[in-house]
Design an enzyme around this catalytic site. Structure first.
Site, PDB file in Angstrom:
ATOM      1  N   TRP A 190      -2.126  -2.412  -4.028  1.00  0.00           N
ATOM      2  CA  TRP A 190      -3.126  -1.515  -3.441  1.00  0.00           C
ATOM      3  C   TRP A 190      -2.365  -0.403  -2.732  1.00  0.00           C
ATOM      4  CZ3 TRP A 190      -3.740  -0.228   1.776  1.00  0.00           C
ATOM      5  CH2 TRP A 190      -4.748   0.737   1.991  1.00  0.00           C
ATOM      6  N   GLU A 239      -5.806  -2.783  -7.271  1.00  0.00           N
ATOM      7  CA  GLU A 239      -7.004  -2.796  -6.417  1.00  0.00           C
ATOM      8  C   GLU A 239      -7.539  -1.383  -6.153  1.00  0.00           C
ATOM      9  OE1 GLU A 239      -6.332  -4.609  -2.607  1.00  0.00           O
ATOM     10  OE2 GLU A 239      -8.421  -4.379  -1.972  1.00  0.00           O
ATOM     11  N   LYS A 252     -10.446   1.462  -4.617  1.00  0.00           N
ATOM     12  CA  LYS A 252     -11.143   1.695  -3.353  1.00  0.00           C
ATOM     13  C   LYS A 252     -11.947   2.984  -3.434  1.00  0.00           C
ATOM     14  CE  LYS A 252     -10.247   1.465   1.607  1.00  0.00           C
ATOM     15  NZ  LYS A 252      -9.338   0.969   2.626  1.00  0.00           N
ATOM     16  N   ASP A 289     -12.447  -5.619  -4.364  1.00  0.00           N
ATOM     17  CA  ASP A 289     -12.623  -5.908  -2.936  1.00  0.00           C
ATOM     18  C   ASP A 289     -14.040  -5.460  -2.603  1.00  0.00           C
ATOM     19  OD1 ASP A 289     -12.775  -5.252  -0.104  1.00  0.00           O
ATOM     20  OD2 ASP A 289     -10.607  -5.490  -0.005  1.00  0.00           O
ATOM     21  N   HIS A 307     -14.929  -2.173  -0.896  1.00  0.00           N
ATOM     22  CA  HIS A 307     -14.409  -0.936  -1.485  1.00  0.00           C
ATOM     23  C   HIS A 307     -15.372  -0.209  -2.409  1.00  0.00           C
ATOM     24  CE1 HIS A 307      -9.899  -2.014  -0.766  1.00  0.00           C
ATOM     25  NE2 HIS A 307     -10.642  -2.070   0.324  1.00  0.00           N
ATOM     26  N   HIS A 338     -11.066  -9.740  -3.586  1.00  0.00           N
ATOM     27  CA  HIS A 338     -10.819  -9.706  -2.147  1.00  0.00           C
ATOM     28  C   HIS A 338     -12.182  -9.853  -1.498  1.00  0.00           C
ATOM     29  CE1 HIS A 338      -6.617  -7.671  -1.619  1.00  0.00           C
ATOM     30  NE2 HIS A 338      -6.559  -8.848  -2.202  1.00  0.00           N
ATOM     31  N   ASP A 380     -15.703   0.090   5.086  1.00  0.00           N
ATOM     32  CA  ASP A 380     -14.788  -0.982   4.681  1.00  0.00           C
ATOM     33  C   ASP A 380     -14.132  -1.588   5.916  1.00  0.00           C
ATOM     34  OD1 ASP A 380     -12.849  -2.516   3.295  1.00  0.00           O
ATOM     35  OD2 ASP A 380     -11.429  -0.865   3.459  1.00  0.00           O
ATOM     36  N   ASP A 439     -13.744  -4.823   6.942  1.00  0.00           N
ATOM     37  CA  ASP A 439     -13.033  -6.101   6.890  1.00  0.00           C
ATOM     38  C   ASP A 439     -13.450  -7.076   7.974  1.00  0.00           C
ATOM     39  OD1 ASP A 439     -11.043  -5.497   4.619  1.00  0.00           O
ATOM     40  OD2 ASP A 439     -10.714  -3.806   5.966  1.00  0.00           O
ATOM     41  N   ASP A 488      -9.930 -10.976   2.279  1.00  0.00           N
ATOM     42  CA  ASP A 488      -9.329  -9.799   2.894  1.00  0.00           C
ATOM     43  C   ASP A 488     -10.148  -9.347   4.094  1.00  0.00           C
ATOM     44  OD1 ASP A 488      -7.761  -7.680   3.460  1.00  0.00           O
ATOM     45  OD2 ASP A 488      -8.283  -6.469   1.720  1.00  0.00           O
TER      46      ASP A 488
HETATM   47  C1  RNT Z   1      -7.157  -2.089   1.924  1.00  0.00           C
HETATM   48  C2  RNT Z   1      -7.131  -3.133   0.864  1.00  0.00           C
HETATM   49  C3  RNT Z   1      -5.950  -4.042   0.880  1.00  0.00           C
HETATM   50  C4  RNT Z   1      -5.523  -4.465   2.264  1.00  0.00           C
HETATM   51  C5  RNT Z   1      -4.550  -5.626   2.298  1.00  0.00           C
HETATM   52  C6  RNT Z   1      -3.848  -5.726   3.601  1.00  0.00           C
HETATM   53  O1  RNT Z   1      -8.332  -1.418   1.978  1.00  0.00           O
HETATM   54  O2  RNT Z   1      -8.304  -3.871   0.917  1.00  0.00           O
HETATM   55  O3  RNT Z   1      -6.186  -5.121   0.062  1.00  0.00           O
HETATM   56  O4  RNT Z   1      -6.602  -4.790   3.073  1.00  0.00           O
HETATM   57  O5  RNT Z   1      -3.732  -5.594   1.225  1.00  0.00           O
HETATM   58 ZN    ZN Z   2      -8.449  -5.619  -0.282  1.00  0.00          ZN
END
Ligand code: RNT
Ligand code: ZN
Length: 422
Positions: free
Chosen positions: A188, A229, A231, A262, A265, A289, A297, A299, A329
């Site tokens: 990523w 990955e 986003k 993810d 994202h 993720h 985003d 988390d 994640d």
């Molecule tokens: C960031 C991505 C990525 C990170 C990690 C730490 O937006 O989601 O995966 O969160 O790799």
């Molecule tokens: Zn991620």
């Protein structure tokens, strides 16, 4: 909770599920194949161990909060992970970022890392009886300060990140070889732009070239697999992300790679659960993720919400467990981090067990017969079936805390361990 009570409740639940054609023992057995890759970065706010006071910086991601007790050394992180593992049923994996190497106080830049810096993690995983996944760390670094890594127009910086990813892939191959289970290496990058860029195409062409260079060496699939990955946007990169979903889906399909989805994202109304069956028409495997975006985003700690449920249900309904690698994640620094970790991971696991308790073929029959009221009603009734009794019984069988009991265990860990950290 009292085990006699749990067994009694389970027997009743088992009959209730049997009445709708669901075998609870079979559902529990399915959980053996739900192997969640535990993101080490929830224990230390994505800081890493490159320097004693390393912190997450740049990259469009951020942690908020400064709850005491964050892991500041490998020993502390391993203690935390062991605590987490002890409170989870089933078998997990470890998901490590490159910034968490065992550098022994030495300054090792990202383009210099080697398998030896991760040997003690491999040994630790071996001792825990778990597999390991890995990630290039293309953030929190001088050479990413302008917001660009693999798509950088600064050739020196671009080469640096290509070398980093190359090395991370070699390390991943070594990890998988030693542990006897393929290591998924996820790439990523934060590359993107705060304001409207002009040369979107140029940046994406550079990213494609860099990925091709970094992934030139083919490693045996039994040792490592690549994921990329995507986003939609990041903090400070609101206008354009080089590695968008379209970009990486194309890359993954054309290069035979995994796509990492993810669920923080995408646009908030898009659902990753809906994307799995699309991606798997054209690529062999998907990496997830699992997280909880709130407005952006962010988390947040995973909870048992409809988004996560759809993801789990889609995997179980279609028997995709061997084609979908499950990673987490989230990173919450505002509450007890180990509590956050265990709560979020158990929530993800619950979604899979709930999915396994669905009379899927009956629902499909209703759907195919056009009986959509019946389908809707059944989905609603399933939500309040005695799931908790099955979950508790599963935890009991696995010898881990049932129901709310893990809360007290984490409070104790906070008292004995976390609160004593400087
Ligand atoms: C960031 C991505 C990525 C990170 C990690 C730490 O937006 O989601 O995966 O969160 O790799
Ligand atoms: Zn991620």
């Amino acid at each position: 909770m009292m085990s006699e009570l749990i067994k009694k409740a389970y027997e009743i639940a088992k009959e209730q599920y049997a009445a709708i054609g669901v075998d609870t023992d079979a559902a529990i057995a399915k959980m053996k194949n739900v192997n969640i890759s535990l993101h080490c970065w929830q224990t230390d706010d994505v800081g890493g161990f490159e320097t004693p006071d390393a912190e997450l910086s740049g990259g469009g991601i951020q942690t908020t909060g400064n709850y005491p007790g964050k892991a500041t050394s490998i020993a502390e992180m391993r203690a935390d992970l062991e605590k987490v593992l002890s409170l989870l049923p089933g078998t997990q994996r470890l998901n490590l970022h490159a910034i968490y190497g065992d550098f022994q106080g030495e300054k090792v830049d990202r383009d210099q890392i080697e398998p030896k810096h991760f040997q003690s993690w491999i040994d630790w995983c071996k001792a825990q009886g778990i597999g390991m996944d890995f990630n290039a760390s293309c953030f929190s670094h001088d050479k990413a300060a302008d917001g660009f890594t693999l798509s950088s127009k600064n050739e020196e910086n671009r080469k640096f990140w290509v070398e980093h990813v190359k090395r991370c892939r070699a390390i991943s191959a070594e990890i998988g070889k030693q542990l006897g289970t393929p290591c998924v290496h996820n790439t990523w990058i934060p590359d993107g732009s705060k304001d409207t860029p002009i040369d979107r195409n140029g940046l994406r062409a550079i990213l494609k070239k860099s990925l091709d260079e970094a992934m030139e060496i083919d490693y045996p699939k039994e040792c490592m697999k690549d994921a990329v990955e995507s986003k939609l946007f990041g903090i400070g990169a609101e206008s354009m992300t080089v590695g968008s979903h379209d970009f990486y889906l194309g890359y993954a399909i054309s290069r035979n790679k995994l796509i990492c989805l993810d669920n923080g994202h995408f646009h908030p109304t898009e659902q990753v659960g809906d994307k799995i069956s699309s991606c798997l028409q054209f690529i062999d495997e998907v990496l997830l993720h699992v997280t909880r975006p709130i407005r952006w985003d962010s988390d947040h700690v995973v909870t048992l919400n409809e988004d996560v449920q759809l993801i789990a249900s889609e995997i179980i309904r279609n028997d995709f467990l061997d084609r979908v690698k499950i990673g987490l994640d989230f990173f919450d620094a505002s509450i007890n981090r180990i509590g956050a970790y265990v709560t979020g991971t158990r929530a993800a696991m619950k979604a899979f067990l709930i999915a396994a308790l669905e009379p899927t073929s009956d629902l499909v029959k209703l759907e195919e017969a056009g009986k959509n009221f019946e389908r809707l009603a059944m989905l609603e009734e399933l939500k309040t079936m005695p799931f908790a009794a099955v979950w508790d019984y599963y935890c009991l069988q696995e010898g881990v805390a049932t129901g709310m009991d893990y809360i007290a265990e984490i409070q104790q860990y906070e008292k004995d361990v976390l609160s004593k950290r400087g």
